[in-house]
Design a protein around this motif. Structure first.
Motif, PDB file in Angstrom:
ATOM      1  N   PRO A   1     -42.807  23.198 -43.345  1.00  0.00           N
ATOM      2  CA  PRO A   1     -42.694  23.740 -41.978  1.00  0.00           C
ATOM      3  C   PRO A   1     -44.018  24.254 -41.435  1.00  0.00           C
ATOM      4  N   VAL A   2     -44.973  24.552 -42.325  1.00  0.00           N
ATOM      5  CA  VAL A   2     -46.255  25.091 -41.864  1.00  0.00           C
ATOM      6  C   VAL A   2     -47.112  23.964 -41.263  1.00  0.00           C
ATOM      7  N   SER A   3     -47.247  22.889 -42.029  1.00  0.00           N
ATOM      8  CA  SER A   3     -48.044  21.768 -41.495  1.00  0.00           C
ATOM      9  C   SER A   3     -47.210  20.879 -40.569  1.00  0.00           C
ATOM     10  N   ARG A   4     -45.913  21.181 -40.461  1.00  0.00           N
ATOM     11  CA  ARG A   4     -44.976  20.388 -39.648  1.00  0.00           C
ATOM     12  C   ARG A   4     -45.008  18.918 -40.050  1.00  0.00           C
ATOM     13  N   THR A   5     -44.808  18.704 -41.326  1.00  0.00           N
ATOM     14  CA  THR A   5     -44.807  17.333 -41.832  1.00  0.00           C
ATOM     15  C   THR A   5     -43.626  17.134 -42.790  1.00  0.00           C
ATOM     16  N   ALA A   6     -43.275  15.872 -42.970  1.00  0.00           N
ATOM     17  CA  ALA A   6     -42.282  15.518 -43.985  1.00  0.00           C
ATOM     18  C   ALA A   6     -42.863  14.414 -44.852  1.00  0.00           C
ATOM     19  N   ARG A   7     -42.687  14.579 -46.171  1.00  0.00           N
ATOM     20  CA  ARG A   7     -43.048  13.510 -47.115  1.00  0.00           C
ATOM     21  C   ARG A   7     -41.741  12.826 -47.480  1.00  0.00           C
ATOM     22  N   ILE A   8     -41.701  11.500 -47.247  1.00  0.00           N
ATOM     23  CA  ILE A   8     -40.434  10.766 -47.366  1.00  0.00           C
ATOM     24  C   ILE A   8     -40.631   9.575 -48.298  1.00  0.00           C
ATOM     25  N   GLU A   9     -39.764   9.435 -49.294  1.00  0.00           N
ATOM     26  CA  GLU A   9     -39.885   8.289 -50.206  1.00  0.00           C
ATOM     27  C   GLU A   9     -39.344   7.017 -49.553  1.00  0.00           C
ATOM     28  N   GLY A  10     -39.756   5.886 -50.147  1.00  0.00           N
ATOM     29  CA  GLY A  10     -39.567   4.580 -49.509  1.00  0.00           C
ATOM     30  C   GLY A  10     -38.149   4.131 -49.264  1.00  0.00           C
ATOM     31  N   GLY A  11     -37.154   4.755 -49.917  1.00  0.00           N
ATOM     32  CA  GLY A  11     -35.766   4.320 -49.698  1.00  0.00           C
ATOM     33  C   GLY A  11     -34.914   5.368 -49.007  1.00  0.00           C
ATOM     34  N   ALA A  12     -35.517   6.481 -48.575  1.00  0.00           N
ATOM     35  CA  ALA A  12     -34.716   7.562 -47.981  1.00  0.00           C
ATOM     36  C   ALA A  12     -34.266   7.197 -46.574  1.00  0.00           C
ATOM     37  N   LYS A  13     -33.021   7.528 -46.278  1.00  0.00           N
ATOM     38  CA  LYS A  13     -32.532   7.369 -44.910  1.00  0.00           C
ATOM     39  C   LYS A  13     -32.949   8.586 -44.089  1.00  0.00           C
ATOM     40  N   TRP A  14     -32.962   8.399 -42.770  1.00  0.00           N
ATOM     41  CA  TRP A  14     -33.246   9.543 -41.901  1.00  0.00           C
ATOM     42  C   TRP A  14     -32.229  10.663 -42.131  1.00  0.00           C
ATOM     43  N   ALA A  15     -31.027  10.298 -42.578  1.00  0.00           N
ATOM     44  CA  ALA A  15     -29.993  11.313 -42.810  1.00  0.00           C
ATOM     45  C   ALA A  15     -30.456  12.350 -43.833  1.00  0.00           C
ATOM     46  N   ALA A  16     -31.348  11.946 -44.735  1.00  0.00           N
ATOM     47  CA  ALA A  16     -31.853  12.893 -45.733  1.00  0.00           C
ATOM     48  C   ALA A  16     -32.959  13.772 -45.150  1.00  0.00           C
ATOM     49  N   VAL A  17     -33.600  13.295 -44.095  1.00  0.00           N
ATOM     50  CA  VAL A  17     -34.728  14.025 -43.505  1.00  0.00           C
ATOM     51  C   VAL A  17     -34.230  15.053 -42.486  1.00  0.00           C
ATOM     52  N   MET A  18     -33.239  14.648 -41.694  1.00  0.00           N
ATOM     53  CA  MET A  18     -32.823  15.466 -40.541  1.00  0.00           C
ATOM     54  C   MET A  18     -32.477  16.914 -40.891  1.00  0.00           C
ATOM     55  N   PRO A  19     -31.578  17.152 -41.870  1.00  0.00           N
ATOM     56  CA  PRO A  19     -31.206  18.557 -42.113  1.00  0.00           C
ATOM     57  C   PRO A  19     -32.388  19.394 -42.579  1.00  0.00           C
ATOM     58  N   LEU A  20     -33.280  18.790 -43.382  1.00  0.00           N
ATOM     59  CA  LEU A  20     -34.429  19.546 -43.907  1.00  0.00           C
ATOM     60  C   LEU A  20     -35.421  19.865 -42.794  1.00  0.00           C
ATOM     61  N   ALA A  21     -35.529  18.974 -41.813  1.00  0.00           N
ATOM     62  CA  ALA A  21     -36.454  19.214 -40.697  1.00  0.00           C
ATOM     63  C   ALA A  21     -35.832  20.172 -39.684  1.00  0.00           C
ATOM     64  N   THR A  22     -34.580  19.912 -39.317  1.00  0.00           N
ATOM     65  CA  THR A  22     -33.968  20.702 -38.237  1.00  0.00           C
ATOM     66  C   THR A  22     -33.730  22.148 -38.653  1.00  0.00           C
ATOM     67  N   GLU A  23     -33.624  22.400 -39.948  1.00  0.00           N
ATOM     68  CA  GLU A  23     -33.444  23.811 -40.354  1.00  0.00           C
ATOM     69  C   GLU A  23     -34.691  24.644 -40.031  1.00  0.00           C
ATOM     70  N   HIS A  24     -35.813  23.976 -39.830  1.00  0.00           N
ATOM     71  CA  HIS A  24     -37.047  24.671 -39.445  1.00  0.00           C
ATOM     72  C   HIS A  24     -37.351  24.478 -37.954  1.00  0.00           C
ATOM     73  N   GLY A  25     -36.384  23.994 -37.188  1.00  0.00           N
ATOM     74  CA  GLY A  25     -36.615  23.786 -35.752  1.00  0.00           C
ATOM     75  C   GLY A  25     -37.520  22.596 -35.486  1.00  0.00           C
ATOM     76  N   LEU A  26     -37.549  21.646 -36.418  1.00  0.00           N
ATOM     77  CA  LEU A  26     -38.435  20.486 -36.283  1.00  0.00           C
ATOM     78  C   LEU A  26     -37.617  19.197 -36.273  1.00  0.00           C
ATOM     79  N   ALA A  27     -38.197  18.158 -35.666  1.00  0.00           N
ATOM     80  CA  ALA A  27     -37.469  16.895 -35.555  1.00  0.00           C
ATOM     81  C   ALA A  27     -38.391  15.729 -35.873  1.00  0.00           C
ATOM     82  N   PRO A  28     -37.869  14.729 -36.591  1.00  0.00           N
ATOM     83  CA  PRO A  28     -38.610  13.471 -36.754  1.00  0.00           C
ATOM     84  C   PRO A  28     -38.310  12.554 -35.568  1.00  0.00           C
TER      85      PRO A  28
END
Ligand code: FAD
Length: 465
Positions: free
Chosen positions: A102-129
């Protein structure tokens, strides 16, 4: 099914060296691991490697090249170009790790992850991919083709937000591609990299401070299609980049899972997502409500975490066919073609489930010059047509319908292709039209260095230079 021929005990060596699974046709789990979201497409690899980590990916690549087998990459099967048939399929479904900073406002995502795995982790910090219409697609696969979602006009395509990719190349080597390291590879992967330059094992993307949006759909009866589309054309052109919108000709299937007021019915819909001040967004949509009351009003405030509610793409796998075109402007004659193609003739079932034209321009177009797929993202209005292949016979009819519709639209389109909205043979046939001649030559040069033997021949078809 072709049989695998390997040199010496390569297959045994592969099995011994990977942590994940090595499966051949008939093995338990083979069919499931190879299955696609698009049920009209089937991978039939000779050897399937479910990679558990980057070294598994590298081992699978080395095994394939040693034995002269082409390599296909599979995450979810939402966007297959050429299915694996007798080669090696690298399945990414276990490489699903995601970390949000949340500090650098970035997400590290592995090659097979769906956006569904990213969304909750990002949105809990008020951030969106820069996710698209559904979080069910693979984040990397989506990004390698560009990635146009509901924040697109404001922030650009997902590929614009990438900080780095980690790539396993055809030689089995791992490299980091970023603005500082291997910058030409980095450039090529952003819009030109779908399955054709190597296996992306992870990427880092920028996230954006979007928490709540004013988004949804207004449904009008199908007979109003021409009026609604012409009005949307003029209205959307006046909106600033905080709004990404579309119109949709929707033929809801007569299926039990579709709720009663919609089941088997056709509508013209105004769809969109406003990411600015919410009262301002409401006022913009009120213009429609004041013009004509919709038969169903599903526009309102929503957390961006509920992004999937905007397009409501079907979550379950289905046999589908898609096609696409770009317009710089939507002339009345083109509207007529779209309405005739997209809505059913009286007494006949519809050919397409959905015909959507998204308003692009904005940052989608503004960032095009620096992106690999410059032509494929330069238009103002992006058409996507989707039909369901209910039987092989219906598939032929659907293919003909899409071909005829594109022919009728030919005088009005730019001729460029947004490759994420193509599948199957069409994705490979139209690959070159996503790039200007200069960018295609740059891409060919990258391909010639990374994969001179075209081992990765199942993704975008980058012609030999
Ligand atoms: C229902 C639906 C909704 C969609 N909505 C949108 C949208 O709103 N906006 C948009 O831009 N697109 C959209 N798409 C298109 C989608 O983004 C593309 O089809 C994308 O390629 C899917 O990637 P995937 O990994 O999920 O699918 P897959 O079929 O598994 O992979 C697609 C391609 O990407 C390559 N690939 C996947 N992962 C990797 C990797 N790790 N390394 C290298 N290559 C890889 C594969 O080789 C293949 O060529 C949608 C598609 C569907 C079916």
């Amino acid at each position: 099914m072709s049989t695998i021929t390997t040199r010496g005990d390569d297959l045994a060596t592969l099995r011994a060296s990977v942590t994940g699974d090595v499966l051949l046709a008939g093995d338990a789990g083979y069919a499931e691991a190879a299955s696609c979201y698009n049920l009209a497409i089937q991978h039939r690899p000779a050897v399937l490697v479910v990679a558990a980590d980057t070294s598994d990916v590298a081992a699978a690549v080395r095994f394939a090249t040693t034995n002269d087998h082409p390599i296909a990459i599979h995450a979810t099967g939402h966007g297959v170009a050429r299915p694996s048939d007798g080669g090696v399929l690298i399945v990414m479904s276990r490489l699903t790790g995601v970390q949000v900073d949340p500090v650098s406002r970035t997400a590290r995502i592995e090659g097979g992850a769906k956006w569904a795995a990213v969304m909750p982790l990002a949105t809990e910090h008020g951030l969106a991919p820069l996710v698209g219409s559904t979080t069910d697609v693979g984040a990397v696969g989506y990004t390698l083709g560009g990635g146009f979602g509901w924040l697109g006009r404001r922030y650009g395509l997902s590929s614009d937000a990438v900080r780095w990719f980690d790539l396993v190349t055809a030689s089995g080597e791992e490299l980091r591609a970023s603005a500082d390291e291997n910058p030409e590879v980095f450039w090529a992967l952003k819009g030109g990299g779908g399955g054709s330059l190597g296996v992306v094992t992870a990427m880092e993307i920028e996230l954006f401070p979007v928490t709540e949006v004013y988004a949804g759909n207004l449904l009008y009866p199908a007979f109003m299609a021409r009026d609604v589309i012409r009005r949307w054309r003029d209205w959307s052109a006046r909106q600033d980049e905080r709004l990404t919108s579309s119109f949709v000709l929707m033929n809801f299937p007569p299926l039990d899972e579709v709720p009663e007021p919609l089941r088997g019915q056709s509508f013209v819909m105004v769809r969109g997502c406003w990411s600015g001040d919410l009262d301002e967004g409401a006022a913009i949509i009120d213009e429609w409500r004041e013009w004509r009351p919709p038969v169903m009003d599903m526009f309102g405030r929503m957390p961006f975490a509920m992004n999937d509610m905007i397009s409501q793409d079907p979550p379950d796998p289905m046999p589908a066919m898609v096609s696409t075109e770009w317009f710089d402007e939507l002339e009345d004659e083109a509207v007529e073609v779209l309405v005739r193609a997209g809505l059913p003739e009286p007494g006949r079932p519809p050919m397409l489930v959905m015909t959507e034209v998204r308003h692009a321009g904005g940052a989608v177009k503004r960032n095009a010059a620096g992106a690999a797929n410059d032509r494929g993202r330069s238009g103002e209005l992006l058409l996507e047509m989707v039909g369901i292949v209910v039987s092989p016979h219906a598939g032929l009819a659907l293919e003909a319908h899409l071909r005829h519709t594109r022919k009728a639209l030919a005088p009005f389109v730019t001729g460029a292709t947004y490759l994420n909205f193509t599948e199957g043979e069409e994705k490979q046939h139209r690959t070159a039209s996503a790039f200007s001649p200069h960018h295609l030559a740059r891409l060919q040069a990258v391909k010639a260095v990374l994969d001179p033997d075209d081992v990765f021949c199942h993704g975008f078809a980058i012609p030999q230079g």
